[in-house]
Design a protein around this motif. Sequence first.
Motif, PDB file in Angstrom:
ATOM      1  N   THR A   1     -32.275  13.759  -3.551  1.00 34.32           N
ATOM      2  CA  THR A   1     -31.510  12.759  -2.812  1.00 34.32           C
ATOM      3  C   THR A   1     -31.270  11.580  -3.740  1.00 34.32           C
ATOM      4  O   THR A   1     -32.045  11.370  -4.682  1.00 34.32           O
ATOM      5  N   PRO A   2     -30.206  10.808  -3.511  1.00 40.91           N
ATOM      6  CA  PRO A   2     -29.840   9.740  -4.463  1.00 40.91           C
ATOM      7  C   PRO A   2     -30.997   8.797  -4.776  1.00 40.91           C
ATOM      8  O   PRO A   2     -31.594   8.886  -5.830  1.00 40.91           O
ATOM      9  N   ASN A   3     -31.322   7.898  -3.845  1.00 36.26           N
ATOM     10  CA  ASN A   3     -32.403   6.947  -4.091  1.00 36.26           C
ATOM     11  C   ASN A   3     -33.212   6.690  -2.830  1.00 36.26           C
ATOM     12  O   ASN A   3     -33.673   5.579  -2.595  1.00 36.26           O
TER      13      ASN A   3
ATOM     14  N   VAL B   1     -38.083   8.672 -14.747  1.00 38.41           N
ATOM     15  CA  VAL B   1     -37.599   8.892 -13.378  1.00 38.41           C
ATOM     16  C   VAL B   1     -37.382   7.532 -12.723  1.00 38.41           C
ATOM     17  O   VAL B   1     -38.334   6.829 -12.392  1.00 38.41           O
ATOM     18  N   SER B   2     -36.130   7.164 -12.525  1.00 37.45           N
ATOM     19  CA  SER B   2     -35.810   5.882 -11.912  1.00 37.45           C
ATOM     20  C   SER B   2     -35.422   6.081 -10.454  1.00 37.45           C
ATOM     21  O   SER B   2     -34.525   6.861 -10.141  1.00 37.45           O
TER      22      SER B   2
ATOM     23  N   SER C   1     -37.714  13.347  -3.098  1.00 31.19           N
ATOM     24  CA  SER C   1     -38.129  14.614  -3.699  1.00 31.19           C
ATOM     25  C   SER C   1     -37.465  14.785  -5.065  1.00 31.19           C
ATOM     26  O   SER C   1     -36.258  14.586  -5.199  1.00 31.19           O
ATOM     27  N   VAL C   2     -38.267  15.138  -6.042  1.00 23.92           N
ATOM     28  CA  VAL C   2     -37.788  15.336  -7.401  1.00 23.92           C
ATOM     29  C   VAL C   2     -38.169  16.751  -7.850  1.00 23.92           C
ATOM     30  O   VAL C   2     -39.305  17.182  -7.648  1.00 23.92           O
ATOM     31  N   VAL C   3     -37.207  17.452  -8.430  1.00 26.62           N
ATOM     32  CA  VAL C   3     -37.444  18.811  -8.924  1.00 26.62           C
ATOM     33  C   VAL C   3     -37.613  18.748 -10.434  1.00 26.62           C
ATOM     34  O   VAL C   3     -36.688  18.378 -11.159  1.00 26.62           O
ATOM     35  N   PHE C   4     -38.795  19.104 -10.910  1.00 31.92           N
ATOM     36  CA  PHE C   4     -39.062  19.147 -12.340  1.00 31.92           C
ATOM     37  C   PHE C   4     -38.810  20.565 -12.859  1.00 31.92           C
ATOM     38  O   PHE C   4     -39.237  21.546 -12.249  1.00 31.92           O
TER      39      PHE C   4
END
Length: 417
Positions: A145-147, A214-215, A152-155
């Motif tokens: 999702t944008p911000n 990751v910002s 959730s972040v996919v590595f």
Amino acid sequence: MNEQALVKASVIEIFNKNGYSDPARMTQRDFDYIGEQLAQKSGILISGTTIKRLAYGEFTRLPQVATLNAIANYYDYKTWQDFKAGKIDEGPAKESAKEPERRFNIKYWSVPVVIIILGSFYFFHSTKGTLKNAEKASFSFRKNTPNDIPNSVVFSYNIDEVQADSFFIQQSWNENRKRRIYKKTYTLTDIYYEPGYHIAKLIANDAVIKTADVSIPTDRWFFYAIDNIANYTTQYIKVDTFNNNGSLGLRIQQLQENNIEVSKDKRYHYVYFPSQMDIPGDNFRYKTRVRMQEVRNSLCPYIEIELYCQRSFMNMRCTTKGCAHEAFVAFGEQLKKGSDNDLLPITFDVNQWTDIEITVKNKVAVVKINGKEVFSTRYTTDTKYLAGLGYISNGLCEVDKVELYSLDGKAMYKNEF
């Protein structure tokens, strides 16, 4: 002094050089900070957990060569072998004179025993815990999702060609947010519960082999409370308005409406992270007017002002004069704690309106309180760009003014509320 003792003593000395006189009082973030200082001088990233273990002597075999070299680099030696050459040789002769009966002569041992012992020594020192082909790892991410918060972040990663005993992905400085990964798997989805500029780490054994920036900005003020710094439980504070009597702030009633247990000792965070980062962390001027309202009775009420950077951080805790030992100031690698330094000049009645100004020019930081210079230092860390700003307190801050400009006049944030 044997080699294990030298490792421990060298790490303790690094703590002392960075303002930490008692490792028992250090937090995990402090150990991570020392890891960042080692990385600044050596280019080798070492986890805070490893540094903590070395400081407490919790190791039966020597650390990896990369870890040893990072320690040596901090002292301006090229390798660990160069460093220890001038250290270990200081004591063996005296030890030999004191306790000759404890020394064994290999010539009295049988050949098979010697072979077994030397073979075991070689096996445990050359295979267990080794790290090879770290440069062949890959590491990247994408946000689902944008911000949004949480986010959730996919590595995506590939560690198939890296030789190591274990692998992890750590979200940022907080080791409680570390997940184990394995070869032949290539994706990990994780959640960031707090906004900000995070440096995710790909870890092999105890060494950080890759990082990813990751910002997760807010472009607005975001509020949350932390119940327990060890477990780092985050509680969001959702409000329709954060204007408290004409100032940026929250009311106790708003905490209760968010089911925040105000009777517990908590840290309340007000943070702002812009999407665009173009103010250099080494050249800026920051002005604010702030006070705090106590939520519960506290012996040492405090206000922390934090300027988040892409690398390192700038942080100042101001408290009452009687609690000066709890104050601290941090700019880059320069950390001054009230327990080891006279920080009485940065203390004041935090319940009263106070003007604070921080100016950084070419890595020289100057702090003024109510127009009077109270602290200055020079640092060397490359902070890159300012990534956000925040107010942290064990009460509720009230902010009457915030101005954050680059020295050439470009504004990151300005509000008189």
